[in-house]
Each structure stands twice: as structure tokens, then as C-alpha cells.
Design a protein around this motif. Structure first.
Motif, PDB file in Angstrom:
ATOM      1  N   THR A 164       0.836  -1.209   0.000  1.00 11.00           N
ATOM      2  CA  THR A 164       0.000   0.000   0.000  1.00 11.00           C
ATOM      3  C   THR A 164       0.870   1.258   0.000  1.00 11.00           C
ATOM      4  O   THR A 164       0.546   2.247  -0.677  1.00 11.00           O
ATOM      5  CB  THR A 164      -0.959  -0.027   1.204  1.00 11.00           C
ATOM      6  OG1 THR A 164      -1.924  -1.065   0.974  1.00 11.00           O
ATOM      7  CG2 THR A 164      -1.684   1.285   1.377  1.00 11.00           C
TER       8      THR A 164
ATOM      9  N   LEU B 288       1.786   1.924  -3.510  1.00 10.56           N
ATOM     10  CA  LEU B 288       0.689   2.510  -4.287  1.00 10.56           C
ATOM     11  C   LEU B 288       0.533   4.004  -3.970  1.00 10.56           C
ATOM     12  O   LEU B 288       0.311   4.824  -4.866  1.00 10.56           O
ATOM     13  CB  LEU B 288      -0.618   1.774  -3.980  1.00 10.56           C
ATOM     14  CG  LEU B 288      -1.782   2.186  -4.864  1.00 10.56           C
ATOM     15  CD1 LEU B 288      -1.870   1.245  -6.055  1.00 10.56           C
ATOM     16  CD2 LEU B 288      -3.092   2.199  -4.111  1.00 10.56           C
TER      17      LEU B 288
ATOM     18  N   THR C 243      -7.409   7.035  -7.913  1.00 11.30           N
ATOM     19  CA  THR C 243      -7.294   5.929  -6.959  1.00 11.30           C
ATOM     20  C   THR C 243      -8.663   5.452  -6.501  1.00 11.30           C
ATOM     21  O   THR C 243      -9.586   6.256  -6.313  1.00 11.30           O
ATOM     22  CB  THR C 243      -6.467   6.384  -5.735  1.00 11.30           C
ATOM     23  OG1 THR C 243      -5.224   6.903  -6.185  1.00 11.30           O
ATOM     24  CG2 THR C 243      -6.204   5.225  -4.786  1.00 11.30           C
TER      25      THR C 243
ATOM     26  N   ASP D 165      -6.368   0.221  -4.289  1.00 15.64           N
ATOM     27  CA  ASP D 165      -5.763  -0.183  -3.021  1.00 15.64           C
ATOM     28  C   ASP D 165      -6.680  -1.169  -2.291  1.00 15.64           C
ATOM     29  O   ASP D 165      -7.555  -0.756  -1.543  1.00 15.64           O
ATOM     30  CB  ASP D 165      -5.524   1.065  -2.163  1.00 15.64           C
ATOM     31  CG  ASP D 165      -4.809   0.735  -0.866  1.00 15.64           C
ATOM     32  OD1 ASP D 165      -4.333  -0.404  -0.734  1.00 15.64           O
ATOM     33  OD2 ASP D 165      -4.748   1.613   0.008  1.00 15.64           O
TER      34      ASP D 165
END
Lengths: 267, 255
Positions: free
Chosen positions: A53, A56, A86, A165
Motif C-alpha cells: 500500500t 501505491l 485511486t 488499493d
């Protein structure tokens, strides 16, 4: 896919350090290399704490790194940008806004007029099957529907790169399978490049062109597995012996990391 | 509308009406039986209330007090919210101003009224200052909490779509903090009314607090109780109205 073009996402030798409360510097990511070609769907999978994460967020431009370089669509990343959008694990919808206004939120931040953003948002709500819920509030929708709004909001800004995510990890197992197929349907009609974080192996294999496996302490890339399953992928794909084989291969690699982790863990 | 009716219904339920009736009965009999100078029977108080109300003696002080209250509250809301938002957003502002807000929240503000009187004289400015002193700190505290307690996932989302600091304040932090702002408003109104009456009793010549002082000084107990009754109702109606407003706003925006 244009072989001559620069990759959609290029991560080169990126390291990241965290400074703990007692002032110690810990390496969170160690020389990570990663490329997502244009139009490609790449997943990152790994045990918790491997920094997937974090990775990302750095590509998304909302987290800094310490060494190495990251570029998106050929340009170095120095913050969030209009070519990226996102989709969040927690959906991150605004409970006081209607579904339509939520889907239009990204466009609002880009300064589009109300009429223009509502028209685009309506279109995308149609795409994700929520046209009838435009005037509902997020709290009235199921988790799966809320994440469809999250997807519509990201797609509304017409990004080149979609960052996801763990988008389906808070959604029940059956709905998750349906959303995976829907996501591939939407993606196949675009030239979007996708970087998808997950901890579900079958999800990574079903969706991706390549699966990147990351290990922890510090976070690093251990393997990249090409997923040569034919597209379009359907429910039949899940019963394909090749699908089962590839999922087993991902698990073999991951299991190795988990035992390494246990053996190497400080007692 | 159904919300209004339900709100009213809370006050008209049988247990409350029974306890209200019992209080009235005890008051009436205590006032009649014992020859207590300080406790006139309820019937005498209500008669005094009706007499004062219909003679118009209450109207001018009521309006006068209300204007002072609203002026003070407006200043408290404006300045208190601005300071609270700054504290909530900025570490420097928090360190620089936070301790004053915390001190002001717990300090007995009535001690400042003589100071206000020296500064502003025996006039409306003094009680406006008292209203502000009583209400501004709770408004600021709640405003700080309102902008500080935003879900980090929402902040990250807004940043990822390119929202800057001010855009995030307007689009995410302020609307997400609405329940805290409304709580601050409700507490600010309640404390502001306390400040108003405190100030007026000390100033002694204006508003409803001035009537308390006037009737109290001459031991006109039925009229004194009538004014106290008016003040209690006045505070209850204000706080009830603000509570109701808050509920309507919040249910309107998140079904």
C-alpha cells in the motif's frame, strides 16, 4: 500496447525509510523495481507489512520516498496528477453527498462546471450499473454498490492510470467475484493501465497480466509471475486448470515468504 | 414536520407530565401552608406572570436581552469558529492559543464581569462581553475538534484528486465536522444565556436579569419567581430550537 512508448508506471530502485518514535530509521522499502506497461493490468500481492500500500501511495503522489525514481506516463511523480486516479479500500465516499455528487467529486476538484461533471458522472454511474441510485446517499447502499461509486468517481476524471488499493477486501466473497468480472469488463473497453493491490491470490491471478509478489522486512519484490490466461476472462476462467495452477504457484511463493518471515522474525 | 412533532412529543409524555404536576402540587401547598415569605404559592406566581406579561412590562426587557444575546453569540460563533479552526489545522496555533482556550473553558467567567463593567460601563456592551466570555471557548473547542477529527481516508481521497489545503477544508473538513459545530453551537447558546443573565443581574438595570434584581431587592417574591420562570423557559426554548435545527440539518444531509 505500444512497445515504443514509455511504461505507464516505472518504479526504479525506490527505497523508503520510516523514522520511529525513538528516532531509529527503519528501511520500509528496499530498492523496489516495478513497471506497468500501457494498458497492462498488474497486481501486487504480499504479506502485511511488505509495503504494497505504501508503494501505491507513492505512485499516487500522496507519499514521499527517499531514494530512486517513480514516473507515470513518462513524467516524474511530484504529487497527485490528473492522469492518475485511486480507488480506496474503505471506499472513502462522502456521506453527506449524493451518489451523483460523490461520483463527480474528482471532476469538481478539477474545476469542471456542475453541468459538465454531472453529465460525466451520470455516464459512469450508468457504466457501473448505478444509474438509478444517483440521488441516493452512500449510507443507503451496500458495500459492493459503494465501491462501484468509488470506481465511477475514479473513472470520471478520465485517468490513464488506475490505482486500486485493496478495493474489494471489505466486500463479501460472492459480491467480490462479481465486481472482479465487472472491473475487467470496464477495463477492457478502455486503454487504462491498472496497478491493483490485493491480498487475495485468486483475485490477483484472475484479474492480472502479471502478479508482482512482495516480501516484508524490508519490503522488496521477490517474484513476478506472468498470467497467460486468455482474455476475456469469465466465470469459466476460474475453473480453468491453468488458473488453478497459477494460483497454486503464487501461493507457493507467498508461503515461502511467510515461513521465511516466521523463521526470521525476532523472538 | 414529523421531526418537530416527535420532538414536542418527548416533552408531552406521561412520566414528565406527572412529575411536572407533582412539582406544581407540592409548590402550591408548600407556598400556602407555611407562611414562608420566600415561597409564594405557584398560583400566585402564575398570576403575577400573567399580570406582568399582559401589562407589557416583560416585553421590552425580553427583546432587549434577546438582541444582546444574539449579538454576543454572533461574535462568539464568528471569532470562536475562526480561532478553533486555526487551532485544529495548525500545530503552531494550537500551541500558541490552545492553553488560553482550555483555561477559558474551565475558568469561572463571572469573575470577569466587574472588569467588563469597568471597561464598558453600565451598558449593553458589558453583558454582550459576558455572553461572549461564557460562550466563545466552547465554540472554539468544538470547532477545533470538528476540523481535527476528519476521517484520514477522506483526506487522502481528496488529496489524491488534487485538492489543496483550503479546498480540503471547505469540501471535507467543515462538512465532516458539522456535528461538532452544531454541538458547539448548542453548548454556546446555553452558556451564552447563562452569561447574559449573570451579566444583567450584576449590571442590575437592564434586561431580564435586571428584573430579577429589581423584584429581588424589594422582596416582590411572586414577581421574582415569575421572571425566573420566564428565564428558565427562555433558555429551554433556545436550546431546544438549536437542538432541533441541528437534527434537521443532519438528517437532511445523511438520510
Amino acid at each position: 500496447m505500444n512497445a515504443n512508448a514509455t511504461p505507464a508506471i516505472a518504479v526504479q530502485d525506490v527505497s523508503k525509510f520510516f523514522v520511529s518514535a525513538d528516532g531509529r530509521r527503519t528501511r520500509a522499502l528496499d530498492k523496489v523495481n516495478l513497471a506497468v506497461e500501457r494498458g497492462e493490468f498488474v497486481s501486487i500481492i504480499g504479506p502485511s507489512g511488505c509495503g504494497k500500500t505504501t508503494m501505491l501511495k507513492m505512485v499516487g503522489g500522496i507519499l514521499d520516498w527517499d531514494e530512486g525514481s517513480i514516473s507515470v506516463m513518462g513524467a516524474p511523480v511530484s504529487g497527485p496528477g490528473p492522469e492518475r486516479a485511486t480507488v480506496f479500500q474503505s471506499f472513502a465516499l462522502l456521506p453527506w453527498m449524493t451518489v451523483l455528487d460523490n461520483a463527480a467529486f474528482g471532476l469538481k476538484m478539477r474545476g469542471e462546471t456542475k453541468a459538465a461533471r454531472h453529465a460525466k458522472a451520470r455516464n459512469l454511474l450508468e457504466t457501473v450499473g448505478l444509474a438509478d441510485f444517483a440521488n441516493a446517499y452512500p449510507g443507503e447502499l451496500s458495500g459492493g454498490m459503494q465501491q462501484r461509486v468509488g470506481l465511477a468517481r475514479a473513472l470520471a476524471v478520465s485517468p490513464n492510470v488506475l490505482l486500486m488499493d485493496e478495493p474489494f477486501s471489505a466486500i463479501d466473497a460472492q459480491t467480490r467475484l462479481i465486481l472482479q468480472t465487472e472491473l475487467l469488463d470496464v477495463w477492457s473497453q478502455t486503454d487504462l493501465s491498472v496497478l491493483f493491490i490485493t491480498h487475495a491470490m485468486d483475485e490477483a491471478v484472475f484479474l492480472s497480466d502479471r502478479v508482482v509478489i512482495m516480501g516484508a522486512r524490508p519490503g522488496h519484490v521477490t517474484d513476478v509471475i506472468d498470467i497467460d490466461l486468455p482474455r476475456p476472462r469469465t466465470e469459466e476462467t476460474r475453473r480453468d486448470p491453468r488458473f488453478v495452477e497459477l494460483t497454486a504457484r503464487v501461493w507457493d511463493r507467498l508461503r515461502g515468504l511467510m515461513t521465511d518471515e516466521r523463521a526470521g522474525a525476532p523472538s | 414536520m414529523s421531526g418537530l412533532l416527535r420532538q414536542a412529543g418527548q416533552w408531552l409524555n406521561p412520566p414528565f407530565l406527572i412529575s411536572l404536576a407533582m412539582l406544581a402540587i407540592v409548590w402550591e401547598f408548600a407556598g400556602r401552608s407555611a407562611d414562608i415569605l420566600t415561597l409564594p404559592p405557584l398560583s400566585a406566581v402564575l398570576a403575577a406572570f400573567v399580570r406582568l406579561w399582559s401589562s407589557g412590562v416583560l416585553t421590552a426587557p425580553l427583546l432587549d436581552s434577546t438582541i444582546a444575546l444574539l449579538t454576543g453569540l454572533a461574535i462568539s460563533l464568528f471569532v470562536g469558529s475562526a480561532v478553533g479552526i486555526a487551532i485544529g489545522l495548525s500545530r503552531v496555533a494550537d500551541v500558541a492559543l490552545g492553553p488560553f482556550i482550555k483555561a477559558g473553558l474551565s475558568a469561572p467567567m463571572i469573575a470577569f464581569v466587574p472588569v467588563f463593567m469597568m471597561i464598558f460601563g453600565i451598558g449593553s456592551e458589558t453583558r454582550i462581553a459576558t455572553v461572549i466570555a461564557f460562550s466563545i471557548f466552547v465554540v472554539a473547542t468544538n470547532a477545533a475538534t470538528a476540523v481535527r477529527s476528519t476521517d484520514p481516508a477522506l483526506l487522502e481521497m481528496a488529496r489524491s484528486f488534487g485538492a489543496g489545503r483550503w479546498r480540503i477544508l471547505g469540501e471535507i473538513r467543515l462538512p465532516a465536522g458539522a456535528p461538532y459545530f452544531l454541538a458547539g453551537l448548542r453548548l454556546g447558546v446555553a452558556r451564552g444565556i447563562k452569561g447574559l443573565i449573570n451579566g444583567e443581574v450584576l449590571i442590575a438595570i437592564m434586561g431580564m436579569g435586571g428584573l430579577v434584581k429589581k423584584y429581588g431587592t424589594v422582596f416582590s417574591m411572586d414577581q421574582l419567581y415569575a421572571v425566573i420562570l420566564l428565564i428558565v423557559l427562555y433558555a429551554a426554548i433556545w436550546v431546544g430550537a438549536v437542538t432541533l435545527l441541528g437534527r434537521l440539518v443532519l438528517t437532511e444531509r445523511r438520510k
